[in-house]
Enzyme design. Structure first.
Site, short mmCIF file in Angstrom:
data_model
loop_
_atom_site.label_atom_id
_atom_site.label_comp_id
_atom_site.label_asym_id
_atom_site.label_seq_id
_atom_site.Cartn_x
_atom_site.Cartn_y
_atom_site.Cartn_z
CD GLU A 117 -4.20 -5.71 2.27
OE1 GLU A 117 -4.96 -4.95 2.79
OE2 GLU A 117 -3.11 -5.91 2.33
CD GLU A 149 -3.08 -0.88 2.05
OE1 GLU A 149 -2.76 -0.39 3.35
OE2 GLU A 149 -4.17 -1.68 1.77
#
Length: 705
Positions: free
Chosen positions: A321, A163
Site C-alpha cells: 500500500e 495491518e
C-alpha cells in the site's frame, strides 16, 4: 523454525508466478460498488495496465451474512471477470474487520484498553488475538475461503488479515491476562526467575506466582520497565500466533500460492517485532505513507524501503500500500504534487520492491476512509491523479525486466530494532520525549548525501560483509549482537556507537559498571553520568561543532579523544572517541550532535572506513542500482527543482530510447537505464562508473557544503 511452507510452496520473497514483471494495482473493494461499475473498473484497469489487485480485505460482512450463512456469488463473479481480463488477485482473509453480527453475538472478542474498558463495535481490527472464540471464527472464514478458492486461476497470492496490530496492538482483557501468564511461565520457568529478572524488589512488588502477574493496566504511577517490555513482546507474539493460525489454516485447506501480510515499517518502533515475523511470511510486504509535514519525505521513504529490504535479506519485496495523493488520517492531509506519485513508486522499486500497489482502487464515497485518495478519484478519470496512474502503469510495464533483480550490495549497515525502541518507551528516562531511534534515519540521510547507500538491518542480520556499521540509539543490545559487532570490528569494520546504545539488557535492566554497558570494552570508554541539556541549550565542541539535548561524562580507558566539549559543565571532557580494534575501529558519539556536526562526524567515519560512493554525487539526484544475472539497471530520481545531468550509457526503459554518453533528468523526473556492459554473473559484476556531466550537473561532496 516452522515457516508454514509445504513441499512445492513458493520461493520466499518472490512474486514469480503471481505476476509477470512488476506488480501494479491496489486494494479493490467491488462489494462497495454496484455491479454496473465493475465492467468500467476492469476496462480502466486494463487502460492503466493493472496486473494485481487485493480483494476481500474488508468483506467479511458481505461474505458471511449471519453465523455460518454464506454468500459467495459476488466474489465468484468478480474473480471470474478479473481472471478473464488477465488481472491476478491477492485474496485477503477478511479478519481485519469482523462483522457486526459477530461482535453482537460475542462482544468478549473485543479488546480492552489499559483502563480495563471494553471497546465497542464499529472499528476495524476490533479483536483480541488471545480470544479462543475469535480464533474459531477467524480460522473458519479463512478455511471456507481457501476451500473455495485455493485452486481458482485468478488467485495468485493470499493475504492474511490487514495491518495486524494497527488497531489492536495490545489487549488488556482477562483472556490476554491468562495468555500473558502462560507466556511468562514458558519464558522464565519459575516466578523466582521472573522476580529476579524484573527486579521486583523495587517498591516491594514481588510476585508469589505467575497467577499474580497482571497485564499492565493503568495505574497511578509507572509500571516496572521489565513488565512493560515483556508485555510488548508478548503482544507481538500473540499477534504473530494469530497470523500463523490463519496461514496454517490456508495451507491445510490446499493453498499453495504465496501467503503474506502487510507490515507497517516506519522509522519509529513498530507495532510488532518484525525481525521475528519476517521468517514467517512468504513475501515481505509493507504499507508506507509519507508524512505531509515532513520536508524530507523522500529520505524517510528511502530509509523505510531499505529497512523493508533488510527484513527480506536483500531479496525482492512488495509495496502493498501507498497513496496516489492525500490520506485522511494526518492532521493536514497534503496532496501529492506533479510527478510525486511516480517518484514515490520508483523509489520503492529502486530499493528492492517488485511491485507498487495502492490503497485503494476507487476512492470510497462513504465509510471511515472516504477522503483517502484512490487510483480512481472522486472526480473520475478527467483528473491529474488518473493521468498519473496511467503514466505510472505504463512506466512499470516498461521496466518489467527489472523484476527478480537485487539491489546492489552496500558497504554500510545501520542496525535498527523494534524491541530496543519498546525498551526505551518503558519507564522514565533521563530525557523523556527523546526518540533515540530517530538517529538511524539521520545517519541514513546524511550518508545518502555522500552518495553512499546503507543497508538498514534487523538485529538478527549477518554483519560479515560490511565495512562501516552504525549502532544509532539501539538502547537494548543482547550479548549475541554485541559479540557480533565486536567481531566485525576485529575483522576490519569501522563501528560507530551512539550515546543511547547498549544501555540495558534483555530484561530492560541497566548494565552496571558504567554506560554504554554492552559496548564499554569495545569502545574503551566508560560513561559515568549523562548530562541532559535543557530545551534550546547548546554546547560547543572544540572542532567547531555543537551538541544539543544529550551529553555524557566520558572517562577514557583505552581510546583516543577525537573531539572534546569546548564549554559547559563537561568542558575539556571527550565528546567523540575512537579506539583501534583488530583490523578495524570503534567510534563513540557521546552527545547528540546538531545536523551540521553530525555531517562532520559522518565524514570522519566514512573516511576512516574507506567506503567510497558508487556514484559521484549530483545534488538532489538519487541513484540506486539493481543487478541481475545478465543486466544492471540504474534508477535515477531527481528530487530537485533544476534539471540534472550525469554520464551514463544504455537504454532508458521508460521512454524506450538509447542514452549516452550523458542523460538529462528533468526536475522531479525519473529514469531507469539498462546499463551497457558485458554479460556476467551477479557475483562477478563490476558496475560501470557513473559521473556527473560537468556542463549541466554540478558535482557536490557534502563535506564542501
Amino acid at each position: 523454525m516452522n515457516t508454514g511452507l509445504s513441499e512445492g510452496a513458493p520461493t520466499r520473497n518472490s512474486l514469480r508466478g503471481v505476476v509477470s514483471g512488476i506488480a501494479f494495482g491496489g486494494d479493490y473493494c467491488p462489494e462497495q460498488w454496484p455491479r454496473s461499475v465493475w465492467e468500467e473498473d476492469i476496462d480502466l484497469m486494463r487502460e492503466a495496465r493493472v496486473n494485481l489487485v487485493t480483494v476481500g480485505v474488508f468483506s467479511w460482512g458481505e461474505l458471511e451474512l449471519e453465523d455460518d450463512v454464506w454468500e459467495f456469488g459476488w466474489l465468484d463473479s468478480i474473480l471470474g471477470r478479473l481472471h478473464e481480463a488477465g488481472i491476478a488477485v491477492d485474496l485477503a482473509t477478511p479478519t481485519a474487520s469482523p462483522p457486526i453480527w459477530l461482535h453482537q453475538a460475542h462482544p468478549e472478542i473485543l479488546p480492552m484498553d489499559e483502563r480495563g474498558t471494553r471497546f465497542h463495535q464499529g472499528g476495524r481490527l476490533q479483536w483480541c488475538p488471545s480470544s479462543p472464540i475469535w480464533r474459531v471464527y477467524a480460522t473458519r472464514v479463512a478455511r471456507r475461503l481457501a476451500e473455495r478458492y485455493a485452486s481458482h486461476p485468478a488467485v495468485r497470492m493470499w493475504h492474511v488479515s490487514n495491518e495486524i496490530g494497527g488497531g489492536n496492538r495490545r489487549c488488556y482483557c482477562p483472556e490476554s491476562t491468562v495468555h500473558f501468564q502462560r507466556w511468562l511461565a514458558e519464558r522464565y520457568g519459575s516466578v523466582a526467575a521472573l522476580n529476579e529478572t524484573w527486579g521486583t524488589a523495587f517498591w516491594g512488588h514481588r510476585y508469589g506466582s505467575f497467577g499474580q502477574v497482571e497485564v499492565p493496566l493503568d495505574s497511578e504511577s509507572g509500571h516496572n520497565p521489565g513488565l512493560l517490555l515483556d508485555f510488548d513482546r508478548f503482544s507481538s507474539d500473540a499477534l504473530l500466533d494469530h497470523y500463523r493460525a490463519e496461514r496454517d489454516t490456508l495451507r491445510a485447506a490446499g493453498v499453495s500460492a504465496p501467503i503474506t501480510t502487510n507490515l507497517m515499517i516506519k522509522p519509529d518502533p513498530a507495532v510488532a517485532d518484525y525481525a521475528s515475523w519476517a521468517p514467517e511470511v512468504d513475501v515481505i510486504a509493507n504499507d508506507h505513507y509519507t508524512v505531509s509535514s515532513d520536508a524530507r519525505r523522500e529520505q524517510e521513504l528511502s530509509f523505510c524501503a531499505d529497512r523493508t529490504r533488510g527484513l527480506s535479506k536483500g531479496e525482492p519485496w512488495l509495496l502493498m500500500e501507498h497513496s496516489t495523493g492525500a490520506v485522511n488520517w494526518q492532521v493536514r492531509n497534503r496532496s501529492k504534487g506533479p510527478g510525486e506519485m511516480m517518484r514515490n513508486s520508483i523509489q520503492h522499486i529502486a530499493r528492492g520492491a517488485d511491485g507498487a500497489l495502492f490503497f485503494q482502487w476507487r476512492a470510497s464515497r462513504a465509510g471511515g476512509e472516504q477522503f483517502h485518495s484512490g487510483m480512481v478519484p472522486h472526480a473520475g478519470t478527467r483528473t491529474r491523479i488518473w493521468q498519473d496512474v496511467v503514466q505510472l502503469g505504463h512506466a512499470l510495464s516498461a521496466i518489467a525486466e527489472v523484476a527478480e533483480t537485487r539491489v546492489e550490495p552496500a558497504d554500510v549497515a545501520i542496525i535498527v530494532d523494534d524491541v530496543a525502541g519498546w525498551a526505551w518507551q518503558a519507564g522514565g528516562k533521563p530525557l523523556n520525549g527523546f526518540a533515540p531511534w530517530a538517529q538511524g534515519p539521520r545517519w541514513h540521510g546524511l550518508l545518502g548525501q555522500w552518495g553512499i547507500r546503507a543497508e538498514v538491518l534487523p538485529r538478527t542480520a549477518a554483519l560479515d560483509d560490511y565495512r562501516l556499521i552504525i549502532i544509532p540509539g539501539v538502547y537494548l543490545v543482547d550479548e549475541t549482537l554485541a559479540a557480533r559487532i565486536a567481531a566485525a570490528a576485529s575483522r576490519g569494520a569501522v563501528v560507530v556507537v551512539t550515546a543511547t546504545s547498549g544501555i540495558v539488557d534483555e530484561a530492560n535492566a541497566v548494565l552496571l559498571g558504567g554506560y554504554p554497558g554492552r559496548f564499554r570494552e569495545l569502545l574503551g570508554v566508560v560513561v559515568e553520568e549523562f548530562f541532559i541539556l535543557q530545551d534550546g541549550e547548546e554546547v560547543s565542541l572544540d572542532d567547531g561543532g555543537a551538541a544539543v539535548d544529550w551529553t555524557s561524562s566520558v572517562l577514557i580507558e583505552d581510546a583516543e579523544t577525537i573531539v572534546s566539549y569546548a564549554d559547559g559543565t563537561l568542558r575539556g571532557r571527550p565528546a567523540l572517541t575512537r579506539r583501534a580494534v583488530g583490523e578495524g575501529a570503534a567510534w563513540f558519539v557521546s552527545a547528540e550532535p546538531n545536523e551540521k556536526t553530525l555531517a562532520t562526524i559522518v565524514a570522519r567515519v566514512v573516511d576512516d572506513s574507506g567506503v567510497e560512493p558508487p556514484f559521484a554525487v549530483v545534488e538532489n539526484l538519487e541513484c540506486v542500482r539493481r543487478i541481475g544475472a545478465d543486466a544492471s539497471y540504474l534508477f535515477v530520481i531527481n528530487h530537485g527543482a533544476e534539471p540534472a545531468e550525469l554520464v551514463v550509457t544504455g537504454r532508458e526503459l521508460i521512454a524506450g530510447i538509447d542514452v549516452g554518453p550523458a542523460l538529462t533528468i528533468t526536475p522531479g523526473g525519473v529514469a531507469v537505464v539498462r546499463e551497457r556492459r558485458r554479460s556476467v554473473g551477479f557475483t562477478a559484476f563490476e558496475p560501470p562508473t557513473i559521473q556527473p556531466a560537468e556542463e549541466h550537473g554540478r558535482s557536490v561532496r557534502p563535506r564542501d557544503r
